[in-house]
Design a protein around this motif. Structure first.
Motif, short mmCIF file in Angstrom:
data_model
loop_
_atom_site.label_atom_id
_atom_site.label_comp_id
_atom_site.label_asym_id
_atom_site.label_seq_id
_atom_site.Cartn_x
_atom_site.Cartn_y
_atom_site.Cartn_z
N ASP A 3 11.66 34.77 54.05
CA ASP A 3 12.80 34.48 53.18
C ASP A 3 12.34 33.55 52.05
OD1 ASP A 3 15.18 33.65 51.97
OD2 ASP A 3 16.29 33.62 53.85
N TYR A 4 12.30 34.08 50.84
CA TYR A 4 11.81 33.30 49.69
C TYR A 4 12.62 32.03 49.48
CZ TYR A 4 8.68 37.10 48.47
OH TYR A 4 7.67 38.02 48.50
N LYS A 5 13.91 32.08 49.73
CA LYS A 5 14.76 30.90 49.53
C LYS A 5 14.34 29.76 50.43
CE LYS A 5 18.69 32.85 50.48
NZ LYS A 5 18.11 34.14 50.92
N LYS A 6 13.96 30.08 51.66
CA LYS A 6 13.58 29.04 52.61
C LYS A 6 12.13 28.61 52.43
CE LYS A 6 16.92 30.56 56.10
NZ LYS A 6 17.11 31.13 57.46
N LYS B 177 11.98 47.38 50.03
CA LYS B 177 12.11 46.68 51.30
C LYS B 177 12.06 47.65 52.48
CE LYS B 177 15.60 44.24 54.08
NZ LYS B 177 14.71 43.28 54.75
N TYR C 138 10.64 41.21 54.81
CA TYR C 138 11.14 40.11 53.99
C TYR C 138 12.62 40.31 53.67
CZ TYR C 138 10.75 43.32 50.01
OH TYR C 138 10.90 44.39 49.16
N VAL C 139 13.25 39.23 53.30
CA VAL C 139 14.64 39.25 52.82
C VAL C 139 14.60 39.48 51.31
CG1 VAL C 139 16.77 37.92 52.59
CG2 VAL C 139 15.36 37.67 54.65
N PRO D 118 15.06 38.86 47.73
CA PRO D 118 15.42 37.61 47.05
C PRO D 118 16.72 37.74 46.28
CG PRO D 118 13.09 38.13 46.73
CD PRO D 118 13.73 39.35 47.33
#
Length: 213
Positions: A6-9, A62, A77-78, A80
């Motif tokens: 997760d790029y945000k995390k 994805k 991955y999530v 973004p």
């Protein structure tokens, strides 16, 4: 079972800043992007169509393993969050009262493992599956550099209050706005306005700056 990346995390400094303005140096980043102009709130406008195109390609990449596409280096991955670069037609300050004059680049970050060939495959695959022309989607590399950023919580139309604090921070720290055709007002949307009350929306606001001599 491993968790999806997760790029945000993993890159909290870029996606989850505090509600107080701060300085950040943003590295070169690659996106899929669609450019356009006009009011983003128009129900059948170009902006809404652009978002649909971006997510169509993003989720095709994805889900590529399920389509039989083996991308070298792929990892779960999530997708973004949606991002946007904004500019008023002809330059100048953003006029929130008249959104018809916006020029924008709507975009979603790409994992580094995606090659040009993988991107082109995803565009073809999305077009075949959706029966829609995805040719407006392009690869876009943005070298953002030095910026002031801040988390804005609340409606989009209340952003000027947060932007005013960001400009105060610039003045207090020997910085000046450095907005141009290539360096734009940048927003990252962490909430879905269709499902989130306006008062609870979270938007990362980022302004390009330069140091004063």
């Amino acid at each position: 079972m491993s968790m999806a990346f997760d790029y945000k995390k993993e890159y909290r400094e870029f996606y989850l800043p505090p509600r107080t303005p701060g300085l950040i140096d943003v590295p070169q980043t690659r996106y899929i992007a669609v450019s356009g102009s006009g009011d983003p709130n128009a129900p059948d406008g170009a902006y809404k169509a652009a978002i649909g195109l971006l997510y169509g390609v993003a989720f095709t990449i994805k889900m590529s393993p399920k389509s039989g596409r083996q991308i070298e280096g792929y990892f779960p991955y999530v997708v973004p969050p949606l991002e946007g670069l904004w500019r008023q037609a002809g330059g100048g300050a953003v006029d929130y009262a008249d959104k018809s004059g916006f020029s924008w680049i709507s975009m979603i970050r790409l994992p580094a493992f995606v090659t040009q060939a993988d991107f082109e495959w995803a565009v073809r695959q999305a077009a075949e599956k959706k029966g829609t022309d995805f040719s407006a989607v392009r690869l876009f590399t943005y070298d953002e550099g030095l910026c002031v950023q801040c988390m804005h919580v609340g409606p989009y139309d209340a952003e000027p209050e947060t932007l005013a604090r960001m400009h105060d921070f610039m003045r207090e720290n020997g910085l000046a706005p450095d907005v141009s055709e290539t360096r734009r007002h940048h927003e990252i949307y962490l909430g879905d306005p269709r499902r989130t009350a306006p008062a609870r929306l979270r938007t990362v606001l980022r302004l390009p700056v330069r140091r004063l001599p």
